[in-house]
Scaffold this motif. Sequence first.
Motif, PDB file in Angstrom:
ATOM      1  N   SER D  65       0.845  -1.193   0.000  1.00  0.00           N
ATOM      2  CA  SER D  65       0.000   0.000   0.000  1.00  0.00           C
ATOM      3  C   SER D  65       0.886   1.251   0.000  1.00  0.00           C
ATOM      4  CB  SER D  65      -0.884   0.004   1.241  1.00  0.00           C
ATOM      5  OG  SER D  65      -0.122   0.390   2.352  1.00  0.00           O
ATOM      6  N   GLN D  67       0.572   3.992   1.599  1.00  0.00           N
ATOM      7  CA  GLN D  67       0.831   4.519   2.946  1.00  0.00           C
ATOM      8  C   GLN D  67       1.957   3.766   3.634  1.00  0.00           C
ATOM      9  OE1 GLN D  67      -2.266   3.602   2.046  1.00  0.00           O
ATOM     10  NE2 GLN D  67      -3.223   5.599   1.786  1.00  0.00           N
ATOM     11  N   GLY D  68       1.884   2.427   3.481  1.00  0.00           N
ATOM     12  CA  GLY D  68       2.930   1.626   4.087  1.00  0.00           C
ATOM     13  C   GLY D  68       4.290   1.961   3.499  1.00  0.00           C
ATOM     14  N   ALA D  70       5.217   4.795   2.247  1.00  0.00           N
ATOM     15  CA  ALA D  70       5.655   6.087   2.778  1.00  0.00           C
ATOM     16  C   ALA D  70       6.193   5.918   4.196  1.00  0.00           C
ATOM     17  CB  ALA D  70       4.490   7.072   2.761  1.00  0.00           C
ATOM     18  N   GLY D  71       5.475   5.132   5.004  1.00  0.00           N
ATOM     19  CA  GLY D  71       5.936   4.908   6.375  1.00  0.00           C
ATOM     20  C   GLY D  71       7.301   4.243   6.390  1.00  0.00           C
ATOM     21  N   ALA D  72       7.457   3.233   5.515  1.00  0.00           N
ATOM     22  CA  ALA D  72       8.745   2.561   5.459  1.00  0.00           C
ATOM     23  C   ALA D  72       9.844   3.531   5.049  1.00  0.00           C
ATOM     24  CB  ALA D  72       8.658   1.403   4.464  1.00  0.00           C
ATOM     25  N   GLY D  73       9.535   4.382   4.088  1.00  0.00           N
ATOM     26  CA  GLY D  73      10.526   5.374   3.671  1.00  0.00           C
ATOM     27  C   GLY D  73      10.947   6.251   4.830  1.00  0.00           C
ATOM     28  N   ALA D 122       9.510   7.179   0.233  1.00  0.00           N
ATOM     29  CA  ALA D 122       8.463   8.057   0.747  1.00  0.00           C
ATOM     30  C   ALA D 122       7.810   8.820  -0.396  1.00  0.00           C
ATOM     31  CB  ALA D 122       9.038   9.024   1.776  1.00  0.00           C
ATOM     32  N   VAL D 126       3.840   8.505  -1.240  1.00  0.00           N
ATOM     33  CA  VAL D 126       2.943   9.648  -1.078  1.00  0.00           C
ATOM     34  C   VAL D 126       2.298  10.033  -2.394  1.00  0.00           C
ATOM     35  CG1 VAL D 126       2.885  12.067  -0.579  1.00  0.00           C
ATOM     36  CG2 VAL D 126       4.177  10.538   0.888  1.00  0.00           C
ATOM     37  N   SER D 129      -0.231   7.602  -3.287  1.00  0.00           N
ATOM     38  CA  SER D 129      -1.379   7.668  -2.396  1.00  0.00           C
ATOM     39  C   SER D 129      -2.340   8.750  -2.860  1.00  0.00           C
ATOM     40  CB  SER D 129      -0.900   7.943  -0.967  1.00  0.00           C
ATOM     41  OG  SER D 129      -1.963   8.387  -0.179  1.00  0.00           O
TER      42      SER D 129
END
Lengths: 115, 501, 783, 138
Positions: D65, D67-68, D70-73, D122, D126, D129
């Motif tokens: 996903s 979002q995931g 981006a979070g990982a980035g 990221a 983004v 997304s």
Amino acid sequence: MELVLAVIVGGLYAAGIYLMMRRNIVKLIIGLVLLSHGANLLIFASGGLTRAQSPLIAKDGHVLAPGSADPLPQALILTAIVISFAVTAFMLVLVHRTHQEAATDDLDALTTTDR
Amino acid sequence: MSNWLLTLPILIPLVTAATSLVFWRSVRTQRAAAVIGAIALLLAALALAARVDAEGIQVMQAGAWEAPFGISLVADLFSAIMVTIAAAMGLAIVYYSLWSMDRERESFCYYPLLQVLLMGVCGAFLTGDLFNLYVWFEVMLMASFVLLSLGGERPQLEGAIKYVTLNLVSSAVFLSAVGILYGIVGSLNMADLAVKLHGETEPVMATTLAMMFLVAFGIKAAIFPLFFWLPASYHTPPIAVTAIFAGLLTKVGVYALMRVFTLLFTQDVGFTHTVILVLSGFTMVTGVLGAAAQNEFRRILTFHIVSQIGYLIMGLALFTPLALAGSVYYMVHVIIAKTNLFLISGVVHASEGTYELGKLGGLYKRRPYLSLAFMISALALAGIPPLSGFFAKYSLVAAGLDRGSYGIVAAALGVSVLTLFSMTKIWAAAFWAPGPAEPAALGPGGERRIRAMMVPVAALAGASVAMGVGAEYFIGLSLRASAQLLDPNQYIGAVLGRNAL
Amino acid sequence: MLIAVLSGFALALIAPSLHRLTHKRTGFLVGLLPLGLCVYFVRLASGLDADVAPVRETLAWVPSLGLSLSFTADGLSLLFAALISGIGFLVAIYSGGYLDNHPQLGRWYAYLLMFMASMLGVVLSSNLLAIFVFWELTSISSYLLIGFFHEEEDSRKAALQALLVTGLGGVAMLAGFVLLGRVGGSFEVHELAAGAGLIRGDPLYLPMLLLILAGAFTKSAQFPFHVWLPSAMAAPTPASAYLHSSTMVKAGIFLLARLFPVLGGTPAWTAVVMPVGAITMVFGAYVAMRQNILKKLLAYSTVSALGAMTMLLGMGTDGAVKAAVAFLFAHALYKAALFLAAGIIDHETGERDVRRLGGLARALPITAAGAAAAGLSMAGIPLLFGFVAKEIFYEAALHGPDGWAAALTTAAVVSSMFFVAAAACVAYRPFFGAATETPKRPHEAPASMWLGPALLGAGSLAFGVFPGWIGEGLLNHSASAALGKSVDLHLRLWHGFTPVLGLSAVTLLGGVAAYAVRPRFTAALATVHRGCDAIGPQRWYDGALNGMLVVAKLQTKVLQNGYLRHYLAVILITLVGLSGSVLLTHVKEIRKHVIDSLVIAWETVEFYELGLAVILIIAIAAAVHSRTRLAAIAALGVVGYGVALVFVLFGAPDLAMTQIVIETLTVILFVLVFYHLPPFAIYANRISRARDLLLATSVGVVMGVLTLVATATQAYPTISSYYGEMSYDLAHGRNVVNVILVDFRALDTMGEITVLTVAGVGAFALLKLRLGARSRGDEEGSS
Amino acid sequence: MSSLILRTATRYIQPILVLFSVFLLLAGHNEPGGGFAGGLVAAAAYTLYAIAYGVEEARRLLYVSPQGLAGAGLLAAAGSGIPSLLYGKPFMTGLWHEGDVPGFGEIAVGTPLLFDVGVYLAVIGVTLSIVLNLAEEE
């Protein structure tokens, strides 16, 4: 060129602000985008313009050749560009949703929260 | 090693938020992460504050690049105090949110957003670099944009449009000012800028830039006549969001004003600080009058935020040790009292189902502890001794009288009576007046939820009392912070090394 | 003494829980504390010695601000403290009976104790700031007590009025205290008294005097601030008896006496304090005459008495100060008793109007006796302490400041006549004469209630017969403390056939006559009185409050009008005004910059650059002017790519690349969103467009000029050369811009990707989470 | 919109763009490019795919996903600053390992590269997304 750029910067600010003061919510975003272009160019101009070299260290060198463009404002602008992209994207979605909820693109009709 | 403390207030929320995003489908993980992160942040902030108080200004050069070339993180006493209070509010709000936030918002990344907000706030307090400050402002703003509009109800969206637009104007002005400043002085590090701006630079440009920063930060701080975005939007999101906004966001603007107008722009105090003084007077008065015209719990409080900002910058404008100490103390006091009043309004809403004063009543009879907490916070806000607000108000008033600024003192005192007036308005309508014949049905969670929400409320009310009773400690702390602010050489020396002076 | 003050607060904290445990006995239990305190203060008082400095205790609280809890036990403070704790004891017990079974009785005790402790704090403190702290606490507890019947709107209004009026005076007083403290170099009253000469000569003397007096006058209900006091009668009677007659309202009197050695006795002092007191005295007495509601009548007579004390302190002669002290003591005794008696009447009969009361002495014998003693004292009948006090009051008035003696004496006699009449209304009319029908059948009140009036009435009698008991001791020390020098107060029941005695006789006769003609008199002048009320101070208060609200509404309507473009306009005008004005003051230097760069510009500009500039300008204009969404997006794209070209031309390939990709993405997003939006509509008219254009242009001009100045001025070399030197050797990268982004200023970048991430989350959440739709659905479903 | 030509072209251009984005990312330290530009190009590649084949297909092609991602980035970027703690150096201090890789010559690998990878991820997350969610709107 500084003068020319200064005129463009001034023009971008003026146009951006003028558009933001329209009642149409779409023009508001266009104005915001122009405004951020203006700010970016302002940093670019006031950092000092050099037509010469991009700030890349040559393959055989260890330091940046004298006369290269100032890398710092470029880095700042890069950051600013990305941030304003993020903001613009969010704002676009916000406007989209507002239009869905309020069924109007007239900013003057969006005054209920102040009263 | 030691200076890693300076990084933690940024790193902890960041890691918490990023982890929560990776696990964005699990609300339970996010709640747990939020609580752990908030506690860790508070501990880190306390450790940092203790170290700064013991050892003086702390500096960390990020990436080990020496100042002014890299980005310096700097914690003087003022920064450390602000980080600590922000962390404390963060914890209170996280706990409160666990009980008050709706499931939908929770599942749409509410907690990570809250963490990012805290990260931006802490970053802004700690950075020693002007452009980096811009970045932290944006982090904080972006998080606040999303938190404000999260849920997508119409009032939220309407408020968000104004909030976002006006704050972006502020950012544009800020960014332009930084660009011009870099063009003239060729640096971004605040300590370096301080040295250079007080050197050969033409004072005209310094003053012009000072005015630009005043407008840019003034919008964020919601001073007169730049505050419009605040009353238009703050009452629209869920109350936990409003509470943390009310507590922290405008204060970051005030922090920035205090930073640049003590460190960078002291060339023409006679002009710049007089402008601030005049604006502070108008801010107090227009804010409190705005509150007097409202009849909704949150809106009254919202306008009071503006009014209180006037007091905060009054201390900056007076520019004496006592005045700045007054501002620092006032800042902590008002963050606690104001956040708590919003939290209380949330409890009222949870219990009665409305914020309209006209529909409320009878709480004095039915909820004595809530009444007590409201009384304490409201009286603290109005500056009644021996609560925190009195010492805050007193320091500013005394500083103003010392300087012979009688006009602003009269405004400050008059406004405090009007503040009392609108607090008693809430009290009389929501607490004293007879309530509806049948109390509203409690929402999900019932009494248990309300009791849980009362925990942070009680803690913050206790803090307002403690700050008054233990005023000597807090005033002393504020005086030390103010002494640092008024002696920029300490800051410059700590960042650039002693030989830079 | 610290413990004495703080114990009250401590007990207040636990009073509600205590009440839950002890129910009916709480009054007596709670009363033990004031009783003990009273004994303690009386014992301290008996140890007072004119030649020995009074006992002081100091606890530093906030020394950084000059605030310490320093307490002084001199005659003045002990007189007040004994009265406060003594009457407090009686009131605590009384309220157990009066508010029997009230669900919030526990909180009542808490407020009452908090008030008592605060009041003790005020009178015992000798630090100005500490006085202020306790002073404000009395206001707050008074607010809570006045509004105790909080479901009545009148109670809430009255509580608010009292709070606002005294609050306003309070903040003025605070300012006065600060000034006084700064001029005198200390907040300790005895230290200030030592430097009184300097303070009186200071140019700030008059402002600080007026500010402090504002505090004292509002608290002590001096004309025209008295309005809150009669309204405050909405409070339960024990509170009225305690706060609004015998103690709190005397805080202002206390303050005048306390600060007399510092500020008093100057021409300015006399010129302000004496007339205000005299006017209040006569006015209050006259208005009291017109009242028929027991508590209102008592309230106005209290106003009058406070005026008398203020007037005496304003005169500032030794005799006047002595008289003030004696009068104060007499008043506290009889007024508290009469209020408590009025409360009993109300409680037992359910009737408050004097005209409908009579013959209660048979049903309420003890109350009647107490009230009678108090009433006689108030009327100034010999053998009661009121007589003694009135004698020396007249004495002082006769020896008033030159030229004023006759006027003051007349005022004193006239208002004393009204006092006689008022006393008859309260203490004679309800108890004697023909019995009347009342809503409830009266029985003697429980002992808890009659104890107060009985003891106080007995006190008036005892001290009246033996004035020396207190006159030689406490009152004497008290007057000495107020005057700042040792004086002798000779209180005697019998002074011989003096002019004063004559005046007393005249007063009595006049008073009886006034009582007799009172009903006809008030009826005859009813219209006049109504007229006076219509323009009186209560109207001033209402007018001020409403005026404030009107201004507030108007201001908010104008400022916070909901129109985003107005907000923008105000903000931008501020920006241009502030920064532009600074630039304008230095227009010469700026012009030089501009002209210089103009010259350079034409020499250096390349034709393709000019071409690019022209394209950009046209695109900007097109973006502003476009009539369709698509045209606007296209123009916006051209602007974006044009900016990218500028970056290319001036050595910024990274920027150009990023700009191009971002511009493309932006255009895609615009198209996606605009797809759903309606076509442009023209909303604005020509004038508003011209106005906006003017503002926008001026912002553009300011920014353009600033850009030029920034490019032309370079005060210091930039820090950038460092990056060129370090980038490869230490940071292992040849692309300096990228190295700055990921290493030198990686913190910026970290913030930036956080912003991006949040924007992504935000867009996602906004698009997917639609609580608005849900709540709309709910409404439709329910309706 | 989804004409046959576009679909066919996209099938070939999309992987090339992704490869190019990785190249930009890796080259960025020495040549114009870097995590931003790279990430944006990669995002553009997926956007193109979404235009040609629809959002669902594009999501499937992405595997995770946005979002995931981006979070990982964010985690990667933040994590790149932490190893310096072990060496007692300030946050974000670059740590480098230099060595000769046959065929490539001297190559330096360091935490700032990890940081850039974080940026890259990221930015992709983004951008997608926003774009994908917006494209799904009706």
